[in-house]
Design an enzyme around this catalytic site. Sequence first.
Site, short mmCIF file in Angstrom:
data_model
loop_
_atom_site.label_atom_id
_atom_site.label_comp_id
_atom_site.label_asym_id
_atom_site.label_seq_id
_atom_site.Cartn_x
_atom_site.Cartn_y
_atom_site.Cartn_z
CE1 TYR A 107 -3.95 1.65 -0.46
CE2 TYR A 107 -3.48 2.77 1.59
CZ TYR A 107 -4.22 2.66 0.45
OH TYR A 107 -5.22 3.55 0.20
NE ARG A 160 -7.36 12.75 -3.01
CZ ARG A 160 -7.45 12.53 -1.70
NH1 ARG A 160 -7.96 13.44 -0.92
NH2 ARG A 160 -7.05 11.38 -1.16
CE LYS A 178 -8.30 2.75 2.50
NZ LYS A 178 -8.22 4.17 2.52
CD GLU A 249 -9.22 5.09 -0.43
OE1 GLU A 249 -10.06 4.89 0.47
OE2 GLU A 249 -8.11 5.59 -0.22
CG ASP A 250 -7.35 7.99 -3.15
OD1 ASP A 250 -7.50 8.55 -2.04
OD2 ASP A 250 -6.32 7.37 -3.45
CG ASP A 272 -10.38 5.32 4.94
OD1 ASP A 272 -10.76 5.19 6.11
OD2 ASP A 272 -9.20 5.30 4.60
CG ASP A 273 -10.01 9.55 0.73
OD1 ASP A 273 -8.98 8.92 1.03
OD2 ASP A 273 -10.64 9.36 -0.33
CG ASN A 422 0.94 13.25 4.63
OD1 ASN A 422 1.83 13.06 5.41
ND2 ASN A 422 -0.26 12.72 4.77
P1 NAI Z 1 -6.85 21.69 1.63
O1 NAI Z 1 -6.09 22.25 0.48
O2 NAI Z 1 -8.31 21.46 1.53
O3 NAI Z 1 -6.63 22.68 2.90
C1 NAI Z 1 -5.45 23.37 3.18
C2 NAI Z 1 -5.79 24.46 4.19
O4 NAI Z 1 -4.60 25.10 4.60
C3 NAI Z 1 -6.70 25.56 3.64
O5 NAI Z 1 -7.64 25.92 4.60
C4 NAI Z 1 -5.74 26.73 3.41
O6 NAI Z 1 -6.37 28.01 3.55
C5 NAI Z 1 -4.74 26.52 4.52
N1 NAI Z 1 -3.48 27.15 4.18
C6 NAI Z 1 -2.70 26.90 3.10
N2 NAI Z 1 -1.64 27.74 3.11
C7 NAI Z 1 -1.76 28.51 4.22
C8 NAI Z 1 -0.99 29.57 4.77
N3 NAI Z 1 0.13 29.98 4.19
N4 NAI Z 1 -1.40 30.14 5.92
C9 NAI Z 1 -2.52 29.71 6.51
N5 NAI Z 1 -3.29 28.72 6.04
C10 NAI Z 1 -2.92 28.13 4.91
O7 NAI Z 1 -6.10 20.38 2.06
P2 NAI Z 1 -6.58 19.15 2.98
O8 NAI Z 1 -7.16 18.07 2.15
O9 NAI Z 1 -7.38 19.68 4.12
O10 NAI Z 1 -5.16 18.59 3.49
C11 NAI Z 1 -4.22 19.42 4.17
C12 NAI Z 1 -2.94 18.65 4.46
O11 NAI Z 1 -3.20 17.63 5.39
C13 NAI Z 1 -2.30 17.95 3.26
O12 NAI Z 1 -0.91 18.10 3.34
C14 NAI Z 1 -2.68 16.50 3.45
O13 NAI Z 1 -1.70 15.66 2.88
C15 NAI Z 1 -2.67 16.41 4.95
N6 NAI Z 1 -3.49 15.31 5.44
C16 NAI Z 1 -2.93 14.43 6.34
C17 NAI Z 1 -3.65 13.38 6.85
C18 NAI Z 1 -3.05 12.45 7.85
O14 NAI Z 1 -2.10 12.74 8.48
N7 NAI Z 1 -3.60 11.25 8.04
C19 NAI Z 1 -5.03 13.16 6.43
C20 NAI Z 1 -5.55 14.16 5.52
C21 NAI Z 1 -4.79 15.20 5.06
#
Ligand code: NAI
Length: 569
Positions: A107, A160, A178, A249-250, A272-273, A422
Site C-alpha cells: 500500500y 485524486r 486497500k 476512495e480517492d 475513508d478519506d 503530507n
Molecule cells: P486543503 O487544500 O483542503 O486545505 C489546506 C488548508 O490550509 C486551507 O484551509 C488553506 O487556507 C490553509 N493554508 C494553506 N496555506 C496557508 C498559509 N500559508 N497560511 C494559513 N493557512 C494556509 O487540504 P486538505 O485536504 O485539508 O489537506 C491538508 C494537508 O493535510 C495535506 O498536506 C494532506 O496531505 C494532509 N493530510 C494528512 C492526513 C493524515 O495525516 N492522516 C489526512 C488528511 C490530510
Amino acid sequence: MFLAEEARMTSPMLHVSLRGMHLLDTPILNKGTAFTDEERTAFGLHGLLPPHIESLDEQAVRAYEAYRRKDDDLERHIYLRALQDTNEALFYRLLIDHIEELMPIVYTPVVALGCQHFSQIYRRPRGLFISYPLRDCIPELLRSRPNPDVDIIVVTDGERILGIGDQGVGGMGIPIGKLSLYSLIGGIHPAQTLPIVLDVGTNNQERLKTPEYLGWRHERISGDAYYDFVDQFVQALKHELPHTCLQWEDFANPHARPLLDRYRDQLLTFNDDIQGTAAVVFGALIGAIKASGAAMKDQQIVFFGAGAAAIGVADYLREALVASGLSEQEARSRIWIVNRGGVLRSDRTDLSAEQRVYAQPAERFASWALPSTGKIDLEAVIRNVRATILIGLSTVRGAFTESIVREMAAKVDRPIIFPLSNPTDRSEAVPSDLIQWTNGRALIATGSPFAPVESGGRKIPIAQCNNVYVFPAVGLGLVASRARRVTDKMMIAAAKALGENSPALRDPVASLLPSLKDLRQVARDIAFAVGTEAQRAGLAEPSSPEELRDRIAATQWTPEYPHLVRAKP
Ligand code: NAI
C-alpha cells in the site's frame, strides 16, 4: 467456478470441484507446493507440481527470500501482487510475518508507483472495471463479479490518487491495495472483497498519450453525466448486493462530500478519506489527551489549515467536547481555526458553510493584542489562547515555528502537537525540533513517517496518523455486527477504542498509536466498539457483548490452508 461459500468456511475441510491446472490457477484455493499427497491424488495434481511437499511456514520463508532478491520498490510491489494472484493464503501469511516491511510496498507509499505504471505492469484481472461506455449494463457487470458473496467493496474513480492526482483506470491499484489491508488486518476473507474502478475517463494527458494506457481513452465526464453514472452504479449495487459495505476512495474533493452525503442514508457506505482520516487523528488525540493526564472538557484546540481534513477532525472533536459535558456553544468556543485569511471569525465573508460553524464571534478578539496588519494569524492565536492542542493540516512547511511552539509549551505541561501535512517536506514541523523546543514534553503525531527522536537518553517513537489504524477494523465491525449503515458516531467509537489502545497510556515515552504488529488484535477492540454503537443506534440486531466478540473473532480470517476434498459431482 468454485463457490466462495466453500473458500470461506472456517472448517479445516473444504469440498472443491476444480481439478488440475484449474485448481492451481485459482489463487484463493491454490496451495502450490503445500498440496498434500492425498490432495495431489484427489485433484490430479501429481506431475503438475515438484514432488517435495512444503508447509505454509516453509513456503513463507522461501517466498520472503525471493522477495528479498528484488532490488527496487516497483519490482517488490509487482512480486507481491503476482503472489496475491497466485496463492492468496501465502501472500497474506507473508504480509503477517513481515507487516512493517511489506505494508508500505503493498500500500502507501509504493502503491502510488503501481498506479502510475498500472498499464505497463497489468497481468491478471482482479475486481471489476466499470467503464462509462458500458453504463447501460452495470447490473450485468456486477453479476459477472468473480465471487458471489461480497462483504466489502472499495471503489474509486481514479481522480485524486494519493498525492499523484488523476490516474484514470490506473487508480485500480488503490482499491486492490486497500482491500489487501482489510484482509490482512480486519481479516475480511479475500474471497469476499471486491475492488472496483469507475472508469469515467482521465484528464491526465500523459496517460492519454501513452500507447499502453488500458483505460477508456476519453476526457473525464463531468456534471450531471458523472453523477448519473455513479447513481446507476449505486442503484445496481443496492439491488445486486444490498448488504455489502461500499467504501469510497480517492474521489476528488468536489465529488467526495456530495457523494457521501447523497448515499450515506441509502446503503452501508462511508468515505475513508473523510471519515477514516478524521477518526485516526481523533483516536491519536484521545490517546494524547489521556497520556497528558488532562480531561477532554479542558481542551483548547488550535487548527492551522481549514480544508476538508481539518474540518473533518474538528467535527469529531466538537462532538467529543459536547459528550464531555460542554454545551454546543462552549464546544465551538474551544476550537480555533486559522487559514490563509487568518482566524475564522464571524465577520469574514469568505467562509464555507462547514467553516462558518467554527467562526468565532468578532467580539472575542476585542481585547487581543493584534499585529499591525489586523490579520489574526497563528502566532496571534497562540499568544492569546492557552492552547492544549495544535494541529497542522495546512501543507505549509515549518509553520510551527520555534517561537510559536515555545509560547504554547510555556502555558501547558504536555503540549499536544500534530504536524499532519503530507508529504514529509510539507510537515508544519519536524518532531526532533518539537522535542527540543519543549524539552521532551510534546506529545506528537505526524502525517508522514519520521524516525524515533533521541531525548534525554531515551528514544521517542513518533506515531504516524495512517488510516490503516481504523478502516480495516471498521470493516470487521460492520461485517461481524451486520450493520445496515455507517454513522459518524460509529467512527467516533472506533477512534475512542483506538485511543484506549494507545501505548502511551502505559508508558509516557511510547508511541501514541499501536505498533503495526499489534493491529490485528487492536482491530478486534475497534470492531467491537463499532458493532456496539451500531446496535445501540438500532442499526444492527442486538446481541450480548460476548456474542458480538465471538462473531468478531470468527469473522477475522487468518491465512491458513484448509484440507481440500473432492466435491461430489
Ligand atoms: P486543503 O487544500 O483542503 O486545505 C489546506 C488548508 O490550509 C486551507 O484551509 C488553506 O487556507 C490553509 N493554508 C494553506 N496555506 C496557508 C498559509 N500559508 N497560511 C494559513 N493557512 C494556509 O487540504 P486538505 O485536504 O485539508 O489537506 C491538508 C494537508 O493535510 C495535506 O498536506 C494532506 O496531505 C494532509 N493530510 C494528512 C492526513 C493524515 O495525516 N492522516 C489526512 C488528511 C490530510
